[in-house]
Design a protein around this motif. Structure first.
Motif, PDB file in Angstrom:
ATOM      1  N   GLU A 208       0.942  -1.168  -0.106  1.00 48.95           N
ATOM      2  CA  GLU A 208       0.009   0.249  -0.004  1.00 48.95           C
ATOM      3  C   GLU A 208       1.001   1.158   0.009  1.00 48.95           C
ATOM      4  O   GLU A 208       0.538   2.316  -0.515  1.00 48.95           O
ATOM      5  CB  GLU A 208      -1.019  -0.160   1.179  1.00 48.95           C
ATOM      6  CG  GLU A 208      -1.929   0.850   1.273  1.00 48.95           C
ATOM      7  CD  GLU A 208      -3.061   0.791   0.177  1.00 48.95           C
ATOM      8  OE1 GLU A 208      -3.631   1.570  -0.373  1.00 48.95           O
ATOM      9  OE2 GLU A 208      -3.214  -0.488  -0.148  1.00 48.95           O
ATOM     10  N   ASP A 209       1.844   1.208   0.817  1.00 46.01           N
ATOM     11  CA  ASP A 209       2.762   2.361   0.725  1.00 46.01           C
ATOM     12  C   ASP A 209       3.326   2.673  -0.666  1.00 46.01           C
ATOM     13  O   ASP A 209       3.518   3.764  -0.892  1.00 46.01           O
ATOM     14  CB  ASP A 209       4.361   1.957   1.764  1.00 46.01           C
ATOM     15  CG  ASP A 209       4.858   3.410   1.999  1.00 46.01           C
ATOM     16  OD1 ASP A 209       4.492   4.437   1.904  1.00 46.01           O
ATOM     17  OD2 ASP A 209       6.110   3.138   2.436  1.00 46.01           O
ATOM     18  N   ASP A 212       0.581   4.014  -2.972  1.00 46.89           N
ATOM     19  CA  ASP A 212       0.085   5.236  -2.848  1.00 46.89           C
ATOM     20  C   ASP A 212       1.193   6.323  -3.398  1.00 46.89           C
ATOM     21  O   ASP A 212       1.050   7.694  -3.149  1.00 46.89           O
ATOM     22  CB  ASP A 212       0.003   5.724  -1.229  1.00 46.89           C
ATOM     23  CG  ASP A 212      -1.265   5.016  -0.888  1.00 46.89           C
ATOM     24  OD1 ASP A 212      -2.071   4.748  -1.535  1.00 46.89           O
ATOM     25  OD2 ASP A 212      -1.408   4.895   0.488  1.00 46.89           O
TER      26      ASP A 212
END
Length: 355
Positions: A208-209, A212
């Protein structure tokens, strides 16, 4: 009757062209679908966030080496292993899995049967040295992330386009397995454990890091860089990531770009001083242990194996000092060449606190 004898003349063996195996192998490797995929792959998760971001954002690789022989040999061995698992043990192999954001291909999957749970397996080929590291330290974090993400995608209906298994429906995957195979001698090391939701949560948070990120350069470099990390040495984005084209031709290390201000330099000095103190103590312990073992016979002692190499007589070497004396005695000028520059030696010491 024709008088042309060329048709009957033997073809010279020395003139028969020999196709270049590795040129063809590299072309074949680059044409594989995995080499072109632009979704985030489980094999990239947990490794380096900047590299994963380059892949996710479709950055064109700057470093496609033509000397990746070991990796290609590993690919060929990998294909043979999967064929054996499928034909001899009934595994479903090369399962395409995706949730629309992450795309991967699980090496092998066994459906549950009786008391045997569903098992997803990832196969990795390793050098003998790397295999020894697995034995001593276990799987790396990104390897556990990868196989757990395969299990997660199976469990959440991520299977697509399969001739024998139901697609789009949850499948049982209660055990994850990593099978390591040595490229040189075929040694096999297996890590197997129950599926762990916590490992999957960590992997998804890492992914997810990256997902994003607005651009790759916003992501940190998680590895030590060219010359210090094998993964960086073989990364297809290393020149872009480490600005190799802008380095001066003075032997400056790529890592110098990390020392961008006084704070970064101070942090590096602290790390150097701490490591030097630990290294000094470790060298003393190692030197004592080495002398204790000097008369020990090769063999297995508890969890350790002792072996010896070397100790053979060396052939005679030219005696430079004697040659200089001979030339000086004959009155002959001694040939000289540029001595170049001495190596730079760093000195790091702690500044005493004022007081």
């Amino acid at each position: 009757m024709s008088t042309d004898r060329s048709a009957n003349m033997p073809i010279g063996a020395s003139t028969a062209p020999v196709p270049d195996l590795w040129k063809g192998a590299h072309r074949d490797d680059r044409s594989r679908p995995r080499s072109r995929q632009r979704l985030l792959g489980p094999s990239s998760i947990g490794l380096c966030r900047r590299r994963a971001a380059y892949e996710l954002h479709g950055t064109w690789p700057t470093d496609l080496d033509d000397n990746m022989h070991a990796a290609i040999l590993g690919t060929w061995l990998h294909e043979g292993i999967l064929r054996v698992l499928a034909e001899q043990y009934g595994a479903h192999t090369e399962l395409e899995l995706t949730d629309g954001v992450i795309l991967g291909h699980a090496d092998a999957y066994w459906t549950p049967s009786g008391q045997v749970p569903g098992v997803v397996e990832d196969v990795k080929t390793k050098s003998t040295r790397a295999l020894d590291l697995v034995v001593r330290q276990g799987p790396r974090r990104h390897e556990l992330f990868q196989v757990h993400l395969y299990a997660h995608l199976l469990r959440t209906g991520g299977l697509t386009n399969h001739p024998h298994l139901p697609t789009g429906k949850p499948l049982e995957a209660d055990v994850v397995r990593i099978r390591y195979v040595g490229r040189e001698y075929g040694q096999v090391v297996v890590h197997q454990q129950a599926y762990d939701e916590d490992v999957t949560r960590q992997a998804l948070a890492w992914a997810e890091d990256v997902l994003d990120s607005q651009e790759p350069e916003a992501m940190p470099r998680d590895l030590d860089g060219p010359g210090l990390s094998v993964i960086c040495d073989n990364c297809p984005f290393r020149s872009t990531c480490w600005q190799l084209d802008s380095l001066a031709d003075d032997g400056r290390a790529p890592q110098t770009i990390l020392a961008e201000d006084t704070a970064a330099i101070t942090e590096a000095l602290s790390a150097y001083a701490d490591a030097a103190e630990i290294e000094s103590a470790a060298k003393k312990r190692k030197a004592k242990a080495r002398k204790m073992l000097d008369a020990a016979d090769a063999g297995t002692y508890g969890a350790f194996r002792l072996s010896w190499s070397g100790g053979n007589p060396r052939p005679p070497e030219p005696d430079a000092e004697a040659m200089i004396r001979v030339l000086e005695g004959l009155g002959v000028d001694i040939p000289m060449r540029s001595g170049g520059r001495t190596s730079r030696t760093i000195g790091v010491s702690r500044v005493p606190e004022a007081g």
